[in-house]
Design a protein around this motif. Structure first.
Motif, PDB file in Angstrom:
ATOM      1  N   ALA A 100      97.472  33.492  36.855  1.00 14.51           N
ATOM      2  CA  ALA A 100      98.133  33.912  38.099  1.00 14.51           C
ATOM      3  C   ALA A 100      97.220  33.672  39.295  1.00 14.51           C
ATOM      4  O   ALA A 100      97.654  33.196  40.348  1.00 14.51           O
ATOM      5  N   ASP A 101      95.941  33.975  39.123  1.00 15.87           N
ATOM      6  CA  ASP A 101      94.995  33.791  40.224  1.00 15.87           C
ATOM      7  C   ASP A 101      94.862  32.307  40.595  1.00 15.87           C
ATOM      8  O   ASP A 101      94.653  31.962  41.750  1.00 15.87           O
ATOM      9  N   ILE A 102      94.998  31.441  39.590  1.00 20.21           N
ATOM     10  CA  ILE A 102      94.868  30.000  39.860  1.00 20.21           C
ATOM     11  C   ILE A 102      96.200  29.396  40.306  1.00 20.21           C
ATOM     12  O   ILE A 102      96.279  28.739  41.340  1.00 20.21           O
ATOM     13  N   GLY A 103      97.241  29.597  39.493  1.00 14.25           N
ATOM     14  CA  GLY A 103      98.496  28.888  39.730  1.00 14.25           C
ATOM     15  C   GLY A 103      99.527  29.686  40.501  1.00 14.25           C
ATOM     16  O   GLY A 103     100.601  29.175  40.808  1.00 14.25           O
ATOM     17  N   GLY A 104      99.210  30.942  40.822  1.00 17.79           N
ATOM     18  CA  GLY A 104     100.195  31.796  41.495  1.00 17.79           C
ATOM     19  C   GLY A 104     100.069  31.782  43.006  1.00 17.79           C
ATOM     20  O   GLY A 104     100.875  32.379  43.715  1.00 17.79           O
ATOM     21  N   VAL A 105      99.034  31.129  43.516  1.00 20.30           N
ATOM     22  CA  VAL A 105      98.814  31.069  44.965  1.00 20.30           C
ATOM     23  C   VAL A 105      98.536  29.620  45.362  1.00 20.30           C
ATOM     24  O   VAL A 105      98.110  28.820  44.521  1.00 20.30           O
ATOM     25  N   ALA A 106      98.761  29.295  46.631  1.00 14.84           N
ATOM     26  CA  ALA A 106      98.710  27.890  47.030  1.00 14.84           C
ATOM     27  C   ALA A 106      97.319  27.418  47.455  1.00 14.84           C
ATOM     28  O   ALA A 106      97.157  26.298  47.928  1.00 14.84           O
ATOM     29  N   SER A 107      96.316  28.297  47.302  1.00 18.03           N
ATOM     30  CA  SER A 107      94.961  27.871  47.693  1.00 18.03           C
ATOM     31  C   SER A 107      93.987  28.410  46.656  1.00 18.03           C
ATOM     32  O   SER A 107      94.360  29.190  45.789  1.00 18.03           O
ATOM     33  N   THR A 108      92.734  27.994  46.744  1.00 16.69           N
ATOM     34  CA  THR A 108      91.727  28.598  45.868  1.00 16.69           C
ATOM     35  C   THR A 108      90.875  29.525  46.731  1.00 16.69           C
ATOM     36  O   THR A 108      91.041  29.597  47.944  1.00 16.69           O
ATOM     37  N   HIS A 109      90.015  30.297  46.110  1.00 15.53           N
ATOM     38  CA  HIS A 109      89.106  31.160  46.872  1.00 15.53           C
ATOM     39  C   HIS A 109      87.884  31.424  46.024  1.00 15.53           C
ATOM     40  O   HIS A 109      87.913  31.300  44.808  1.00 15.53           O
ATOM     41  N   ILE A 110      86.823  31.785  46.712  1.00 18.89           N
ATOM     42  CA  ILE A 110      85.654  32.139  45.940  1.00 18.89           C
ATOM     43  C   ILE A 110      85.971  33.449  45.242  1.00 18.89           C
ATOM     44  O   ILE A 110      86.507  34.366  45.832  1.00 18.89           O
ATOM     45  N   ASN A 111      85.709  33.480  43.936  1.00 20.79           N
ATOM     46  CA  ASN A 111      86.105  34.632  43.133  1.00 20.79           C
ATOM     47  C   ASN A 111      85.007  35.690  43.095  1.00 20.79           C
ATOM     48  O   ASN A 111      85.259  36.883  43.050  1.00 20.79           O
ATOM     49  N   HIS A 112      83.771  35.264  43.093  1.00 20.55           N
ATOM     50  CA  HIS A 112      82.645  36.173  43.287  1.00 20.55           C
ATOM     51  C   HIS A 112      81.431  35.347  43.668  1.00 20.55           C
ATOM     52  O   HIS A 112      81.424  34.125  43.508  1.00 20.55           O
ATOM     53  N   LEU A 113      80.437  36.044  44.199  1.00 21.59           N
ATOM     54  CA  LEU A 113      79.201  35.383  44.589  1.00 21.59           C
ATOM     55  C   LEU A 113      78.081  36.278  44.080  1.00 21.59           C
ATOM     56  O   LEU A 113      78.145  37.492  44.227  1.00 21.59           O
ATOM     57  N   THR A 114      77.098  35.667  43.457  1.00 19.94           N
ATOM     58  CA  THR A 114      76.149  36.451  42.678  1.00 19.94           C
ATOM     59  C   THR A 114      74.715  36.249  43.128  1.00 19.94           C
ATOM     60  O   THR A 114      74.175  35.144  43.005  1.00 19.94           O
ATOM     61  N   PRO A 115      74.080  37.290  43.665  1.00 23.37           N
ATOM     62  CA  PRO A 115      72.643  37.176  43.947  1.00 23.37           C
ATOM     63  C   PRO A 115      71.823  37.363  42.670  1.00 23.37           C
ATOM     64  O   PRO A 115      72.347  37.808  41.651  1.00 23.37           O
ATOM     65  N   ARG A 116      70.555  36.991  42.747  1.00 31.30           N
ATOM     66  CA  ARG A 116      69.670  37.114  41.579  1.00 31.30           C
ATOM     67  C   ARG A 116      68.669  38.244  41.814  1.00 31.30           C
ATOM     68  O   ARG A 116      68.123  38.356  42.904  1.00 31.30           O
ATOM     69  N   VAL A 117      68.456  39.043  40.791  1.00 27.72           N
ATOM     70  CA  VAL A 117      67.466  40.119  40.899  1.00 27.72           C
ATOM     71  C   VAL A 117      66.396  39.962  39.831  1.00 27.72           C
ATOM     72  O   VAL A 117      66.620  39.375  38.778  1.00 27.72           O
ATOM     73  N   LEU A 118      65.241  40.552  40.113  1.00 25.50           N
ATOM     74  CA  LEU A 118      64.118  40.482  39.173  1.00 25.50           C
ATOM     75  C   LEU A 118      64.139  41.651  38.199  1.00 25.50           C
ATOM     76  O   LEU A 118      63.456  41.608  37.183  1.00 25.50           O
ATOM     77  N   ASP A 119      64.902  42.704  38.499  1.00 26.65           N
ATOM     78  CA  ASP A 119      65.023  43.841  37.564  1.00 26.65           C
ATOM     79  C   ASP A 119      66.456  44.354  37.620  1.00 26.65           C
ATOM     80  O   ASP A 119      66.819  45.152  38.483  1.00 26.65           O
ATOM     81  N   ILE A 120      67.280  43.893  36.674  1.00 25.08           N
ATOM     82  CA  ILE A 120      68.715  44.185  36.745  1.00 25.08           C
ATOM     83  C   ILE A 120      69.026  45.625  36.309  1.00 25.08           C
ATOM     84  O   ILE A 120      69.998  46.215  36.785  1.00 25.08           O
ATOM     85  N   ASP A 121      68.185  46.207  35.461  1.00 21.31           N
ATOM     86  CA  ASP A 121      68.422  47.609  35.066  1.00 21.31           C
ATOM     87  C   ASP A 121      68.236  48.523  36.271  1.00 21.31           C
ATOM     88  O   ASP A 121      69.012  49.451  36.500  1.00 21.31           O
ATOM     89  N   GLU A 122      67.207  48.218  37.049  1.00 20.68           N
ATOM     90  CA  GLU A 122      66.935  48.998  38.253  1.00 20.68           C
ATOM     91  C   GLU A 122      68.078  48.813  39.257  1.00 20.68           C
ATOM     92  O   GLU A 122      68.538  49.765  39.886  1.00 20.68           O
ATOM     93  N   LEU A 123      68.556  47.591  39.380  1.00 18.22           N
ATOM     94  CA  LEU A 123      69.657  47.341  40.308  1.00 18.22           C
ATOM     95  C   LEU A 123      70.902  48.133  39.901  1.00 18.22           C
ATOM     96  O   LEU A 123      71.557  48.751  40.735  1.00 18.22           O
ATOM     97  N   TYR A 124      71.188  48.122  38.615  1.00 19.46           N
ATOM     98  CA  TYR A 124      72.371  48.829  38.084  1.00 19.46           C
ATOM     99  C   TYR A 124      72.295  50.309  38.457  1.00 19.46           C
ATOM    100  O   TYR A 124      73.245  50.894  38.981  1.00 19.46           O
ATOM    101  N   ALA A 125      71.120  50.897  38.222  1.00 25.76           N
ATOM    102  CA  ALA A 125      70.944  52.318  38.513  1.00 25.76           C
ATOM    103  C   ALA A 125      71.106  52.589  40.008  1.00 25.76           C
ATOM    104  O   ALA A 125      71.759  53.551  40.416  1.00 25.76           O
ATOM    105  N   ARG A 126      70.541  51.718  40.828  1.00 25.77           N
ATOM    106  CA  ARG A 126      70.612  51.974  42.284  1.00 25.77           C
ATOM    107  C   ARG A 126      72.029  51.800  42.829  1.00 25.77           C
ATOM    108  O   ARG A 126      72.430  52.481  43.762  1.00 25.77           O
ATOM    109  N   MET A 127      72.796  50.847  42.260  1.00 26.49           N
ATOM    110  CA  MET A 127      74.187  50.669  42.711  1.00 26.49           C
ATOM    111  C   MET A 127      75.015  51.895  42.337  1.00 26.49           C
ATOM    112  O   MET A 127      75.800  52.396  43.134  1.00 26.49           O
ATOM    113  N   GLU A 128      74.836  52.389  41.106  1.00 25.67           N
ATOM    114  CA  GLU A 128      75.582  53.583  40.688  1.00 25.67           C
ATOM    115  C   GLU A 128      75.213  54.760  41.586  1.00 25.67           C
ATOM    116  O   GLU A 128      76.075  55.543  41.974  1.00 25.67           O
ATOM    117  N   ALA A 129      73.921  54.861  41.914  1.00 24.54           N
ATOM    118  CA  ALA A 129      73.470  55.961  42.773  1.00 24.54           C
ATOM    119  C   ALA A 129      74.124  55.874  44.154  1.00 24.54           C
ATOM    120  O   ALA A 129      74.320  56.881  44.820  1.00 24.54           O
TER     121      ALA A 129
END
Ligand code: OOG
Ligand code: NI
Length: 460
Positions: free
Chosen positions: A213-242
């Motif tokens: 649906a996301d691909i064929g249900g609309v007449a254009s495309t779009h960026i679906n997500h954009l992902t930065p890189r982290v050096l400590d993903i466990d720490e990032l996870y905790a800080r986002m939840e906080a």
């Protein structure tokens, strides 16, 4: 003559332009980027000798991957030109139709720079998925035809954009004026369209697969997500939840453990409801929302050889088996399995040829001129530095797709699938799909040869 912008300069600006756009469209992404920068800064302070082993801090700070989805080989070929203009080539073939437990009716590749120097300048990559309407496990012949008509009638990338892209490919860059134009059109091609979404058509596809649906249900495309890189993903996870941002349940990929970080660990926040206009069956328009776009973050580790990857996949299977019915949390089981089955040091990974390392001069005293790599390492003449994993993981990708599905989908396993592979995809788009393992092996070999030359040792 106006100044020429090279491919990497275009790529760096492209990544920045998309990041600005996505930050305006999805404000939680901006929070993610801010928290990532804080985590990276703290990591660098606390681990000064570790922080830059897998990429300079400048590289990691600017590093992003995006994801887009297209509907046909024709659209994929056009995307290849748009990305080729910024020095991004297709690498790897991922068949997400085979993903368990949530198959997705797409095949994918990633557009990214392939040379070491280019990656160091800016490693921007875009995971690009293409719908397979021909696959009967997902689509009836009637739906295939409707999809092909719908997708065949739309224009994702303007003729002007494609012409500028071709010029950049032919001339290895663009003038300042053309570059601005190209970047505006390329970024714009991935913005969320305000055009109304046909409610019934979208719902028909959503029943089969939210991704369809996301691909064929609309007449254009779009960026679906954009992902930065982290050096400590466990720490990032905790800080986002906080900060009160709901993350998906887990970090995908290898567990956190005491040995070397390999491949890729990723996590994301849940897709957010974004307002959209819908075209109803009676011709009226209404306001509603769709949940398709989200934010993801990743930590990158060492690239594995084919043998290393097979061992990784084996360990995944062991984790699955031991977790099944145990009622124990997956990270706990995974940690136990890794402690038991994964080599604990970089040296062990190298000795068993499970991971890729670049060989560099170490300035040690000239010892006996052995050409055996392990002896050279022991003599202190050379050192081995890990080669960072630049690609994706099909299982994590499937998890990422699944994390923002609104329907469970419907797959008819009694039907045969349609054969698709890397060679087929390359032929369709007229550009070779690079084998990631060959690229890592080439880099390892190059570093070894260069170092031998510097040390005056002849490898032959
Ligand atoms: C792509 C999902 C794959 C990743 O990081 O594994 C991906 C998509 O949702 O279109 O981006
Ligand atoms: Ni992603």
């Amino acid at each position: 003559m106006s100044k020429q912008l090279s491919h990497w300069q275009l790529r760096a600006r492209f990544a920045r332009g998309l990041s600005d756009l996505y930050g305006r469209e999805v404000p939680a992404y901006t929070t993610l980027v801010e928290v990532s920068a804080e985590v990276n800064e703290d990591y660098r302070r606390n681990h000064p000798d570790q922080a830059e082993r897998l990429g300079s801090i400048q590289r990691v700070t600017a590093e992003r991957h995006g994801a887009i989805r297209v509907g046909s080989p024709r659209e994929l070929a056009q995307a290849a030109r748009v990305f080729g203009a910024a020095g991004m080539s297709p690498v790897g073939f991922y068949d997400l139709r085979e993903a368990k437990p949530n198959p997705v009716p797409v095949v994918s590749t990633a557009f990214r720079p392939i040379d070491r120097e280019e990656l160091a300048r800016n490693p921007f990559r875009v995971f690009t998925s293409m719908l397979v309407p021909q696959d009967r496990r997902f689509f009836s012949a009637e739906l295939e035809q409707r999809l092909e008509e719908f997708i065949g009638a739309r224009t994702l990338f303007s003729a002007e954009l494609l012409e500028l892209a071709d010029r950049s490919i032919a001339d290895a860059g663009l003038s300042e004026e053309d570059a601005e134009h190209y970047l505006e059109l390329a970024t714009g091609a991935f913005a969320l369209s305000p055009d109304p979404v046909d409610r019934r058509w979208y719902a028909t596809l959503d029943e089969i697969s939210s991704v369809a649906a996301d691909i064929g249900g609309v007449a254009s495309t779009h960026i679906n997500h954009l992902t930065p890189r982290v050096l400590d993903i466990d720490e990032l996870y905790a800080r986002m939840e906080a900060r009160g941002i709901a993350m998906i349940d887990a970090i995908q990929g290898p567990p956190r453990w005491g040995g070397p970080d390999v491949l890729l660990r990723q996590t994301s926040f849940r897709a957010l409801a974004e307002p959209r206009t819908f075209l109803e069956a009676d011709g009226s328009t209404t306001r509603g929302d769709l949940r398709v776009r989200f934010g993801e973050v990743e930590a990158r580790g060492i690239a594995l050889t084919v043998a290393g990857r097979n061992h990784y996949d084996h360990m995944l299977g062991v984790v699955d088996d031991e977790q099944a019915g145990s009622g124990r949390p997956r990270p706990e089981v995974a940690l136990e399995v890794w402690e038991r089955l994964c080599p604990r040091t970089e040296r062990a990974l190298l000795e068993q040829d499970l991971a890729f390392f670049a060989i560099l001069p170490a300035g040690g005293p000239a010892g006996p001129a052995s050409l055996d790599l392990l002896e050279l390492l022991d003599s202190g003449l050379v050192r081995a530095e890990p080669i960072v994993y630049e690609d994706f993981l099909p299982r994590s990708a499937a998890g990422i797709f699944a994390s923002n599905l609104t329907s469970d989908g419907a797959v008819d396993e009694t039907q045969a699938g349609t054969e698709r592979n890397s060679a087929w995809m390359g032929e369709q788009i007229g550009v070779e799909i690079h084998d990631p393992y060959a690229l890592y092996a080439q880099e390892r070999q190059r570093s070894f040869d260069t170092t031998m030359a510097v040390l005056g040792l002849d490898p032959r």
